[in-house]
Design a protein around this motif. Structure first.
Motif, mmCIF file in Angstrom:
data_model
loop_
_atom_site.group_PDB
_atom_site.id
_atom_site.type_symbol
_atom_site.label_atom_id
_atom_site.label_comp_id
_atom_site.label_asym_id
_atom_site.label_seq_id
_atom_site.Cartn_x
_atom_site.Cartn_y
_atom_site.Cartn_z
ATOM 1 N N LEU A 70 0.996 -1.096 0.090
ATOM 2 C CA LEU A 70 0.104 -0.226 -0.226
ATOM 3 C C LEU A 70 0.849 1.380 0.218
ATOM 4 O O LEU A 70 1.939 1.340 0.834
ATOM 5 N N HIS A 71 0.747 1.988 -1.171
ATOM 6 C CA HIS A 71 1.180 2.823 -1.195
ATOM 7 C C HIS A 71 -0.022 4.442 -1.544
ATOM 8 O O HIS A 71 -0.542 4.298 -2.257
ATOM 9 N N ALA A 72 0.388 5.684 -1.835
ATOM 10 C CA ALA A 72 0.069 6.929 -2.786
ATOM 11 C C ALA A 72 1.209 7.848 -2.822
ATOM 12 O O ALA A 72 1.888 7.587 -3.203
ATOM 13 N N HIS A 73 0.529 8.335 -3.822
ATOM 14 C CA HIS A 73 1.263 9.481 -5.110
ATOM 15 C C HIS A 73 0.236 10.529 -4.638
ATOM 16 O O HIS A 73 -0.689 10.865 -5.173
ATOM 17 N N ALA A 74 0.960 11.862 -4.424
ATOM 18 C CA ALA A 74 1.111 13.095 -4.352
ATOM 19 C C ALA A 74 0.503 14.031 -5.634
ATOM 20 O O ALA A 74 1.718 13.353 -6.003
ATOM 21 N N GLY A 75 -0.434 13.970 -6.005
ATOM 22 C CA GLY A 75 -0.756 14.725 -6.925
ATOM 23 C C GLY A 75 -0.619 14.125 -8.428
ATOM 24 O O GLY A 75 -0.395 14.308 -9.510
ATOM 25 N N LEU A 76 -0.444 13.028 -8.680
ATOM 26 C CA LEU A 76 -0.495 11.848 -9.375
ATOM 27 C C LEU A 76 -1.663 10.914 -8.959
ATOM 28 O O LEU A 76 -2.047 10.242 -8.322
ATOM 29 N N ASP A 77 -2.726 10.660 -10.941
ATOM 30 C CA ASP A 77 -3.284 9.866 -11.041
ATOM 31 C C ASP A 77 -2.679 8.289 -11.266
ATOM 32 O O ASP A 77 -1.798 9.194 -11.776
ATOM 33 N N LYS A 78 -3.675 6.933 -10.930
ATOM 34 C CA LYS A 78 -2.806 6.386 -11.059
ATOM 35 C C LYS A 78 -3.963 5.027 -11.857
ATOM 36 O O LYS A 78 -5.189 5.118 -10.858
ATOM 37 N N LEU A 106 0.116 6.472 -15.208
ATOM 38 C CA LEU A 106 0.442 7.481 -14.193
ATOM 39 C C LEU A 106 0.611 8.490 -14.828
ATOM 40 O O LEU A 106 1.280 9.140 -16.015
ATOM 41 N N ALA A 107 -0.427 9.814 -14.018
ATOM 42 C CA ALA A 107 -0.295 10.910 -15.025
ATOM 43 C C ALA A 107 -0.087 12.002 -14.482
ATOM 44 O O ALA A 107 -0.613 11.785 -12.977
ATOM 45 N N GLN A 108 0.625 13.038 -14.435
ATOM 46 C CA GLN A 108 0.635 13.893 -13.242
ATOM 47 C C GLN A 108 0.847 15.039 -14.046
ATOM 48 O O GLN A 108 1.296 15.508 -14.433
ATOM 49 N N GLY A 109 -0.231 15.490 -13.638
ATOM 50 C CA GLY A 109 -0.164 16.834 -13.305
ATOM 51 C C GLY A 109 0.468 18.293 -12.963
ATOM 52 O O GLY A 109 1.281 17.977 -12.076
ATOM 53 N N PRO A 110 0.362 19.268 -12.901
ATOM 54 C CA PRO A 110 1.275 20.709 -12.567
ATOM 55 C C PRO A 110 1.479 20.530 -11.186
ATOM 56 O O PRO A 110 2.279 20.707 -10.297
#
Lengths: 113, 113
Positions: free
Chosen positions: A46-54, A104-108
């Protein structure tokens, strides 16, 4: 890898005996397309990405999506989106290899100031 | 649609008799996940997106990816990335429905100033 070219992601899978294997199919400042490759019993904790949708799209095998406090059974053909900040993971609970397309999509908000 | 939840994209396909059908599975400022749904003979004409990378993953059926000056045969299991600015399209050349997962990632260059 030259793009655009049509590929079969499964032909680019990388499995490792010690932990989940990863390979990258495409990368730009906006988009990372890769594979998460699990031998039976392997997991991505289990982990999370700040500002990234996966986005996960399961290509082969079966297992569980791990979310905070729960696990969701999945198999080839199933997709899941973990929006930015939402904890997620994967576990191969099957007896065969599990192959998952990970986008993974990283927005601004994910870019350096 | 609540997320994260695991879904089978094919269950959300929308086909239209007159032109390619579209449905949206997930949308955020960073990521748009949708389906392009083609009856036999239907196509999505060659087009390009400034500042947007697009990933296609073919889920069902067969056809062609259209690129500038060429067409690439494809079928379920095949993926293609059209980087920002690269013209791309799809044609269903088969006798069954063609279902394609379409993922668009918009980086900061695609956002308004």
């Amino acid at each position: 890898m030259d793009h655009p070219c049509a590929i079969r992601p499964a032909e680019h899978a990388v499995y490792r005996p010690d932990k989940m294997g990863k390979s990258t199919l495409f990368e730009s400042p906006r988009l990372l397309v890769g594979l998460n490759c699990f031998e039976p019993g392997q997991e991505h904790a289990l982990h999370a990405h700040a500002g990234l949708d996966k986005l996960y799209q399961v290509l082969e095998g079966q297992g569980e999506f791990l979310l905070a406090g729960r696990a969701i059974p999945m198999a080839a053909g199933v997709m899941l989106v973990a929006p930015a900040g939402v904890p997620h993971g994967i576990r191969n609970t099957g007896t065969t290899r599990l192959l998952v397309l990970a986008v993974l999509a990283q927005g601004p908000s994910a870019l350096p100031d």
